[in-house]
Design a protein around this motif. Sequence first.
Motif, mmCIF file in Angstrom:
data_model
loop_
_atom_site.group_PDB
_atom_site.id
_atom_site.type_symbol
_atom_site.label_atom_id
_atom_site.label_comp_id
_atom_site.label_asym_id
_atom_site.label_seq_id
_atom_site.Cartn_x
_atom_site.Cartn_y
_atom_site.Cartn_z
ATOM 1 N N CYS A 88 101.442 64.238 80.774
ATOM 2 C CA CYS A 88 102.602 65.019 80.326
ATOM 3 C C CYS A 88 102.172 66.430 79.968
ATOM 4 O O CYS A 88 101.141 66.634 79.314
ATOM 5 N N HIS A 90 103.580 68.354 77.899
ATOM 6 C CA HIS A 90 103.894 68.703 76.520
ATOM 7 C C HIS A 90 102.665 68.609 75.632
ATOM 8 O O HIS A 90 102.226 69.594 75.074
ATOM 9 N N VAL A 95 102.096 59.483 81.090
ATOM 10 C CA VAL A 95 103.444 58.962 81.327
ATOM 11 C C VAL A 95 103.333 57.459 81.585
ATOM 12 O O VAL A 95 102.302 56.987 82.076
ATOM 13 N N THR A 104 108.950 59.083 82.716
ATOM 14 C CA THR A 104 109.071 59.276 81.278
ATOM 15 C C THR A 104 107.729 59.237 80.552
ATOM 16 O O THR A 104 106.826 58.504 80.932
ATOM 17 N N CYS A 105 107.671 60.038 79.496
ATOM 18 C CA CYS A 105 106.505 60.080 78.615
ATOM 19 C C CYS A 105 106.885 59.369 77.319
ATOM 20 O O CYS A 105 107.910 59.703 76.715
ATOM 21 N N PRO A 106 106.066 58.413 76.881
ATOM 22 C CA PRO A 106 106.414 57.647 75.692
ATOM 23 C C PRO A 106 106.231 58.411 74.376
ATOM 24 O O PRO A 106 106.828 58.062 73.373
ATOM 25 N N CYS A 107 105.415 59.454 74.366
ATOM 26 C CA CYS A 107 105.076 60.126 73.112
ATOM 27 C C CYS A 107 106.245 60.874 72.489
ATOM 28 O O CYS A 107 106.517 60.716 71.310
ATOM 29 N N HIS A 108 106.925 61.701 73.269
ATOM 30 C CA HIS A 108 108.028 62.492 72.726
ATOM 31 C C HIS A 108 109.258 62.450 73.623
ATOM 32 O O HIS A 108 110.143 63.282 73.518
ATOM 33 N N LYS A 109 109.252 61.502 74.561
ATOM 34 C CA LYS A 109 110.411 61.227 75.425
ATOM 35 C C LYS A 109 110.743 62.326 76.425
ATOM 36 O O LYS A 109 111.883 62.447 76.855
ATOM 37 N N SER A 110 109.746 63.106 76.835
ATOM 38 C CA SER A 110 109.991 64.075 77.911
ATOM 39 C C SER A 110 110.280 63.299 79.190
ATOM 40 O O SER A 110 109.781 62.190 79.383
ATOM 41 N N GLU A 111 111.092 63.879 80.060
ATOM 42 C CA GLU A 111 111.455 63.255 81.332
ATOM 43 C C GLU A 111 111.244 64.253 82.465
ATOM 44 O O GLU A 111 111.527 65.441 82.312
ATOM 45 N N LYS A 121 114.193 66.600 80.803
ATOM 46 C CA LYS A 121 114.489 66.569 79.379
ATOM 47 C C LYS A 121 113.196 66.870 78.621
ATOM 48 O O LYS A 121 112.158 66.292 78.920
#
Length: 143
Positions: A88, A90, A95, A104-111, A121
């Motif tokens: 990710c 961020h 991911v 999707t990334c589980p850490c801060h929910k970036s998409e 997102k």
Amino acid sequence: MASESIHPASAPSRRVVVAAVGAAGLALTLNACGSEDDSSSSSDAPAAGSVLAKTSDIPEGGGKIFKDSGVVVTQPTAGQFKAFSSKCTHQGCAVTGITNGVITCPCHKSEFSVTDGSVKKGPATQPLPEEKITVSGDSISLA
């Protein structure tokens, strides 16, 4: 002969000992986190030219994450294969999911888009970097 008074050295205070142990623990923890990021360049990762998957392993409109290789391979439309870094943009988390055309990334929910890796997102603001793959017959390989 001059006599000097000899005083035994005082032991460090409890506060100093606790602070030193805490600092050492923090340093070990941070070092362990840093070394985990270096695993993508380890000899366990497949070399360029190594077959990652069969084309039939990658669902249309979705994809598959190859953790050991640090890549995500997607098939946005039938027969079109793309690859992106699985890190990710961020904060560097890996991911972990691909659902409904979104990585999707589980850490801060970036998409991110399975089509081009663009941010769908935040909080990420940069797309997933594209990786080079080759498709030969029914095999997908790192380029």
